[in-house]
Scaffold this active site. Structure first.
Site, PDB file in Angstrom:
ATOM      1  N   ARG A   1      17.020   3.347   5.588  1.00  0.00           N
ATOM      2  CA  ARG A   1      17.314   4.702   5.109  1.00  0.00           C
ATOM      3  C   ARG A   1      16.579   5.678   6.209  1.00  0.00           C
ATOM      4  O   ARG A   1      15.463   5.106   6.751  1.00  0.00           O
ATOM      5  CB  ARG A   1      16.697   4.918   3.691  1.00  0.00           C
ATOM      6  CG  ARG A   1      17.530   4.330   2.590  1.00  0.00           C
ATOM      7  CD  ARG A   1      16.913   4.486   1.404  1.00  0.00           C
ATOM      8  NE  ARG A   1      15.909   3.427   1.406  1.00  0.00           N
ATOM      9  CZ  ARG A   1      14.699   3.199   0.453  1.00  0.00           C
ATOM     10  NH1 ARG A   1      14.995   4.128  -0.447  1.00  0.00           N
ATOM     11  NH2 ARG A   1      14.104   2.619   0.634  1.00  0.00           N
TER      12      ARG A   1
ATOM     13  N   ALA B   1      16.553   6.448  -5.229  1.00  0.00           N
ATOM     14  CA  ALA B   1      16.671   5.039  -5.653  1.00  0.00           C
ATOM     15  C   ALA B   1      16.854   4.989  -7.266  1.00  0.00           C
ATOM     16  O   ALA B   1      16.699   4.008  -7.830  1.00  0.00           O
ATOM     17  CB  ALA B   1      15.858   4.160  -5.102  1.00  0.00           C
TER      18      ALA B   1
ATOM     19  N   LYS C   1       7.978  -3.232   1.830  1.00  0.00           N
ATOM     20  CA  LYS C   1       9.378  -3.587   2.131  1.00  0.00           C
ATOM     21  C   LYS C   1      10.089  -3.140   3.709  1.00  0.00           C
ATOM     22  O   LYS C   1      10.574  -3.827   4.168  1.00  0.00           O
ATOM     23  CB  LYS C   1      10.505  -2.765   1.283  1.00  0.00           C
ATOM     24  CG  LYS C   1      10.769  -3.805   0.126  1.00  0.00           C
ATOM     25  CD  LYS C   1      11.516  -3.134  -0.823  1.00  0.00           C
ATOM     26  CE  LYS C   1      11.741  -1.552  -0.938  1.00  0.00           C
ATOM     27  NZ  LYS C   1      11.001  -0.849  -1.699  1.00  0.00           N
TER      28      LYS C   1
ATOM     29  N   THR D   1       8.301  -2.547   6.384  1.00  0.00           N
ATOM     30  CA  THR D   1       7.641  -3.168   7.358  1.00  0.00           C
ATOM     31  C   THR D   1       8.131  -4.416   7.523  1.00  0.00           C
ATOM     32  O   THR D   1       8.352  -5.235   8.599  1.00  0.00           O
ATOM     33  CB  THR D   1       6.242  -3.274   7.018  1.00  0.00           C
ATOM     34  OG1 THR D   1       5.799  -1.875   6.778  1.00  0.00           O
ATOM     35  CG2 THR D   1       5.522  -4.027   7.873  1.00  0.00           C
TER      36      THR D   1
ATOM     37  N   PHE E   1      -1.843  -9.064   4.025  1.00  0.00           N
ATOM     38  CA  PHE E   1      -3.094  -7.939   4.148  1.00  0.00           C
ATOM     39  C   PHE E   1      -4.035  -8.605   4.429  1.00  0.00           C
ATOM     40  O   PHE E   1      -4.526  -9.834   4.182  1.00  0.00           O
ATOM     41  CB  PHE E   1      -3.088  -7.168   3.069  1.00  0.00           C
ATOM     42  CG  PHE E   1      -2.157  -6.197   2.829  1.00  0.00           C
ATOM     43  CD1 PHE E   1      -0.822  -6.311   2.512  1.00  0.00           C
ATOM     44  CD2 PHE E   1      -2.632  -4.968   2.877  1.00  0.00           C
ATOM     45  CE1 PHE E   1       0.160  -5.290   2.204  1.00  0.00           C
ATOM     46  CE2 PHE E   1      -1.630  -3.849   2.610  1.00  0.00           C
ATOM     47  CZ  PHE E   1      -0.085  -3.934   2.397  1.00  0.00           C
TER      48      PHE E   1
ATOM     49  N   TRP F   1       3.495  -7.180  10.012  1.00  0.00           N
ATOM     50  CA  TRP F   1       2.635  -5.796  10.239  1.00  0.00           C
ATOM     51  C   TRP F   1       1.511  -5.862  11.222  1.00  0.00           C
ATOM     52  O   TRP F   1       1.476  -5.171  12.087  1.00  0.00           O
ATOM     53  CB  TRP F   1       1.978  -5.502   8.877  1.00  0.00           C
ATOM     54  CG  TRP F   1       1.262  -4.178   8.898  1.00  0.00           C
ATOM     55  CD1 TRP F   1       1.662  -2.842   8.764  1.00  0.00           C
ATOM     56  CD2 TRP F   1      -0.339  -4.003   9.134  1.00  0.00           C
ATOM     57  NE1 TRP F   1       0.713  -1.809   8.744  1.00  0.00           N
ATOM     58  CE2 TRP F   1      -0.422  -2.406   9.012  1.00  0.00           C
ATOM     59  CE3 TRP F   1      -1.513  -4.785   9.162  1.00  0.00           C
ATOM     60  CZ2 TRP F   1      -1.763  -1.883   9.178  1.00  0.00           C
ATOM     61  CZ3 TRP F   1      -2.687  -4.176   9.346  1.00  0.00           C
ATOM     62  CH2 TRP F   1      -2.732  -2.822   9.379  1.00  0.00           C
TER      63      TRP F   1
ATOM     64  N   PHE G   1      12.644   0.860  -4.046  1.00  0.00           N
ATOM     65  CA  PHE G   1      11.926   0.425  -5.269  1.00  0.00           C
ATOM     66  C   PHE G   1      12.088  -1.109  -5.485  1.00  0.00           C
ATOM     67  O   PHE G   1      12.235  -1.847  -4.257  1.00  0.00           O
ATOM     68  CB  PHE G   1      12.279   1.245  -6.484  1.00  0.00           C
ATOM     69  CG  PHE G   1      12.274   2.551  -6.457  1.00  0.00           C
ATOM     70  CD1 PHE G   1      11.091   3.145  -5.848  1.00  0.00           C
ATOM     71  CD2 PHE G   1      12.820   3.361  -7.170  1.00  0.00           C
ATOM     72  CE1 PHE G   1      10.906   4.742  -5.712  1.00  0.00           C
ATOM     73  CE2 PHE G   1      12.928   4.918  -7.186  1.00  0.00           C
ATOM     74  CZ  PHE G   1      11.655   5.155  -6.430  1.00  0.00           C
TER      75      PHE G   1
ATOM     76  N   LYS H   1       3.528  10.791   1.047  1.00  0.00           N
ATOM     77  CA  LYS H   1       3.587   9.524   1.692  1.00  0.00           C
ATOM     78  C   LYS H   1       3.225   9.444   3.302  1.00  0.00           C
ATOM     79  O   LYS H   1       2.768   8.433   3.746  1.00  0.00           O
ATOM     80  CB  LYS H   1       4.946   8.699   1.570  1.00  0.00           C
ATOM     81  CG  LYS H   1       5.170   8.056   0.140  1.00  0.00           C
ATOM     82  CD  LYS H   1       6.445   7.334   0.196  1.00  0.00           C
ATOM     83  CE  LYS H   1       6.776   6.265   1.224  1.00  0.00           C
ATOM     84  NZ  LYS H   1       7.733   5.465   1.119  1.00  0.00           N
TER      85      LYS H   1
HETATM   86  P1  ADP Z   1       7.808   0.266   1.281  1.00  0.00           P
HETATM   87  O1  ADP Z   1       9.062   0.168   2.227  1.00  0.00           O
HETATM   88  O2  ADP Z   1       7.743  -0.972   0.492  1.00  0.00           O
HETATM   89  O3  ADP Z   1       7.584   1.486   0.738  1.00  0.00           O
HETATM   90  P2  ADP Z   1       6.310   0.260   3.860  1.00  0.00           P
HETATM   91  O4  ADP Z   1       6.845  -0.646   4.827  1.00  0.00           O
HETATM   92  O5  ADP Z   1       6.848   1.745   4.144  1.00  0.00           O
HETATM   93  O6  ADP Z   1       6.484   0.181   2.159  1.00  0.00           O
HETATM   94  O7  ADP Z   1       4.755   0.363   4.117  1.00  0.00           O
HETATM   95  C1  ADP Z   1       4.018   1.331   3.324  1.00  0.00           C
HETATM   96  C2  ADP Z   1       2.701   1.496   4.178  1.00  0.00           C
HETATM   97  O8  ADP Z   1       1.963   0.435   4.011  1.00  0.00           O
HETATM   98  C3  ADP Z   1       2.777   1.613   5.446  1.00  0.00           C
HETATM   99  O9  ADP Z   1       1.828   2.756   6.058  1.00  0.00           O
HETATM  100  C4  ADP Z   1       2.604   0.254   6.241  1.00  0.00           C
HETATM  101  O10 ADP Z   1       2.071   0.511   7.257  1.00  0.00           O
HETATM  102  C5  ADP Z   1       1.274  -0.248   5.241  1.00  0.00           C
HETATM  103  N1  ADP Z   1       1.598  -1.518   5.254  1.00  0.00           N
HETATM  104  C6  ADP Z   1       2.536  -2.536   5.091  1.00  0.00           C
HETATM  105  N2  ADP Z   1       2.147  -3.747   5.151  1.00  0.00           N
HETATM  106  C7  ADP Z   1       1.183  -4.007   5.511  1.00  0.00           C
HETATM  107  C8  ADP Z   1       0.102  -4.923   5.448  1.00  0.00           C
HETATM  108  N3  ADP Z   1       0.429  -6.075   5.670  1.00  0.00           N
HETATM  109  N4  ADP Z   1      -1.209  -4.684   5.947  1.00  0.00           N
HETATM  110  C9  ADP Z   1      -1.608  -3.311   6.132  1.00  0.00           C
HETATM  111  N5  ADP Z   1      -0.653  -2.283   5.694  1.00  0.00           N
HETATM  112  C10 ADP Z   1       0.635  -2.710   5.419  1.00  0.00           C
END
Ligand code: ADP
Length: 557
Positions: free
Chosen positions: A95, A274, A72, A74, A382, A410, A302, A106
């Site tokens: 946040r 959350a 999210k 990202t 991904f 990403w 979430f 995490k």
């Molecule tokens: P959320 O906000 O849903 O918790 P994040 O955006 O913080 O998720 O991403 C969680 C992890 O997943 C990060 O380390 C990010 O680099 C990785 N990530 C997010 N999108 C991708 C993607 N498309 N491919 C590989 N890794 C990803």
């Protein structure tokens, strides 16, 4: 290839623009912002009253999270970068990460890949000191309460019924239950106490819901701290310390300005839980961003059942703003888990599990439609996703008339989000916005909870424990029943059973206990158990972190 680099390696290679030029890009004049070093700044909260134009507010939410990860933050960062690339002046609001999860499960949290906010190390560590200020304000109040009792207790506070604990921004399970005041007469009055993590503090929620310093003070003064021996509530205003608490927060209230890897302006401000809180950055950051840009992209914690529901029923109501669109993030990996696969089975193509998992997404789409808002589905791509899997999601969206775009932010940064950005601006321009909260504040607490359970979770009914029933009666008697409800529920399932993935039907929600947050202005309904002081795992993320002799950070994700 670039895709194997870790988030921190990518962040460290970024070429940052001095924060002064980001402030300039936003049209801020010198009196309106203050530098905190070279790449961070605080923007005056007072600016809100001066600016009148309002940009569009876009909320990013997701399907129910799974251990497979949704991305999210990202997508939020990537969408902001993409909107700028297609010529829309856009600001991001996120946040601030808590040190509990950062050192624990995490690692850092500031987006990922080529869609991150920077300086990543600072944002994840002590940043501009806001969490410190909130921790101090919270613990100052705890000290004032204990001192009041020690000095004669003229308010008649029952030390067994103090509802104000202490906080720390770390995961430390050993502090969940403590005894304080030991050591004899000069060392206070012994009583049972406990620690929560700072992000669970009501002051964190209040900072994020306040519209001004005055509003902050008024909210702090309303907080419930204890009951007397006669069972009467005691508030901060009875102790007359709201002035001192506000003073401790006088800098923390101003939103922090940073930038993304592509120099898009981003506010990172506040970070409430959350579950027992509303899980969104400060309203000040969101509203200020919307005034400074034509678009503001923010996210809520979430899935849409928790984060978006609260953003749309609590935050937007408190902030007196109308959101313009919602982006629902889904990943093929997580959808396959909702379709019955385990985490180990995700690397193989599985169209049946994916098709079954679409049910979870469908529920969250229904939720956003129930609020009357335009939406777009963002499929966070991904590299392991197969072409046939992507095609299946595309077809499902086309068949059901859901606007959808593939996001490659990403791996490609803003360039990978241009389709999504165009789709979002299109739905905002072409779809009628009928946004409305799902319940009226005048509805009874039971009705409000039933509305959320039926319209958002897809459940059949709600059962209240005998404790919750007693609390319903007492909240009503005290006149605390006209507030919105903040649901504390597992993030993994639409129900209160974390193992029920997909889209469960006909289930009963169990409300175990209620909690009143009068300063934040909501009633917390606890279903299942919620840890307000998490513990560390056997191998905490901290074990992989280090800093070299010349100050280079490693392992912070
Ligand atoms: P959320 O906000 O849903 O918790 P994040 O955006 O913080 O998720 O991403 C969680 C992890 O997943 C990060 O380390 C990010 O680099 C990785 N990530 C997010 N999108 C991708 C993607 N498309 N491919 C590989 N890794 C990803």
């Amino acid at each position: 290839s670039k895709t194997v680099k870790s988030d921190i390696e990518i962040a460290q290679e970024a070429v940052l623009t001095p924060i002064a030029s980001i402030a300039e890009k936003l049209g801020l004049n010198e009196s309106e912002w203050e530098p905190y070093g070279r790449y961070k700044a605080k923007v005056s909260a007072h600016l809100l009253e001066k600016l009148d134009a309002d940009g569009k507010i876009i909320l990013v939410t997701s399907i129910n999270p799974t251990p497979a990860g949704e991305g999210k933050s990202t997508v939020t960062v990537g969408l902001g970068q993409a909107l700028n690339r297609i010529g829309k002046k856009t600001v991001i609001a996120l946040r601030e990460p808590s040190l509990g999860p950062t050192m624990g499960l995490k690692g850092g949290a500031a987006g990922g890949g080529y869609s991150q906010v920077v300086p990543m190390e600072d944002i994840n560590l002590h940043f501009t000191g806001d969490f410190h200020a909130i921790t101090t304000a919270h613990n100052a109040l705890a000290a004032f309460i204990d001192n009041h009792i020690h000095q004669g207790n003229s308010l008649n506070i029952d030390p067994r019924r103090i509802v104000w604990k202490r906080v720390l921004d770390l995961n430390d399970r050993a502090l969940r239950h403590v005894i304080i005041g030991l050591g004899g007469k000069t060392n206070g009055v012994p009583r049972e106490d406990g620690f929560d993590i700072t992000v669970a503090s009501e002051i964190m929620a209040i900072l994020c819901l306040s519209l001004s310093l005055e509003d902050l003070k008024a909210r702090l003064s309303r907080m419930l701290i204890a009951y007397t021996y006669d069972g009467e509530p005691v508030f901060v205003q009875d102790l007359q310390v709201e002035g001192a608490l506000t003073l401790l927060l006088k800098e923390a209230i101003h939103p922090n300005l940073v930038q993304t890897l592509e120099n898009t302006p981003a506010f990172v401000h506040g970070g409430p839980f959350a579950n027992i809180a509303h899980g969104c950055n400060s309203i000040l950051a969101t509203k200020l961003g919307a005034k400074l840009g034509d678009y503001l992209v923010t996210e809520a914690g979430f899935g849409a059942d928790l984060g978006a529901e609260k953003f749309l029923n609590i935050t937007a109501r408190a902030g007196k703003f109308t959101p313009n669109a919602v982006v629902i993030v889904a990943t093929i990996r997580a959808l396959k888990m909702h379709g019955g696969l385990t985490k180990d089975e995700l690397k193989d193509e599985n169209l049946d599990a994916l098709a079954a998992g679409m049910e979870n997404l469908a529920c969250h789409i229904d939720t956003i439609r129930a609020f009357g808002l335009p939406y777009v589905i963002a499929l966070n791509h991904f590299i392991t996703d197969t072409d046939r899997e992507v095609a299946l999601v595309n077809e499902w969206c086309a068949e059901n008339n859901h606007p959808m775009a593939l996001s490659k932010v990403w791996e490609d940064g803003g360039a990978g989000g241009e389709d999504l950005a165009r789709m979002v601006t299109k739905v905002i321009e072409e779809t009628e916005n009928h946004y409305h909260p799902l319940y009226a504040l005048d509805d009874s607490i039971e009705e409000k909870i039933q509305t959320i359970v039926r319209k958002v979770y897809g459940g059949a009914k709600v059962e209240f424990s005998s404790k919750a029933n007693r609390q319903l009666a007492s909240f009503k008697k005290n006149g605390w029943d006209k507030l919105p409800v903040c649901m504390a529920k597992t993030q993994y399932s639409l129900s209160d059973n974390p193992k029920l993935l997909g889209r469960p039907h006909d289930f009963t929600m169990h409300v175990r206990e209620l909690k009143i947050s009068l300063g934040a202005g909501f009633i917390v309904a606890l279903t299942g158990s919620v840890l307000t002081m998490p513990g560390l795992p056997k191998h905490p993320a901290a074990l992989d972190m280090n800093v070299t002799a010349d100050g280079k950070v490693t392992g912070l994700f």
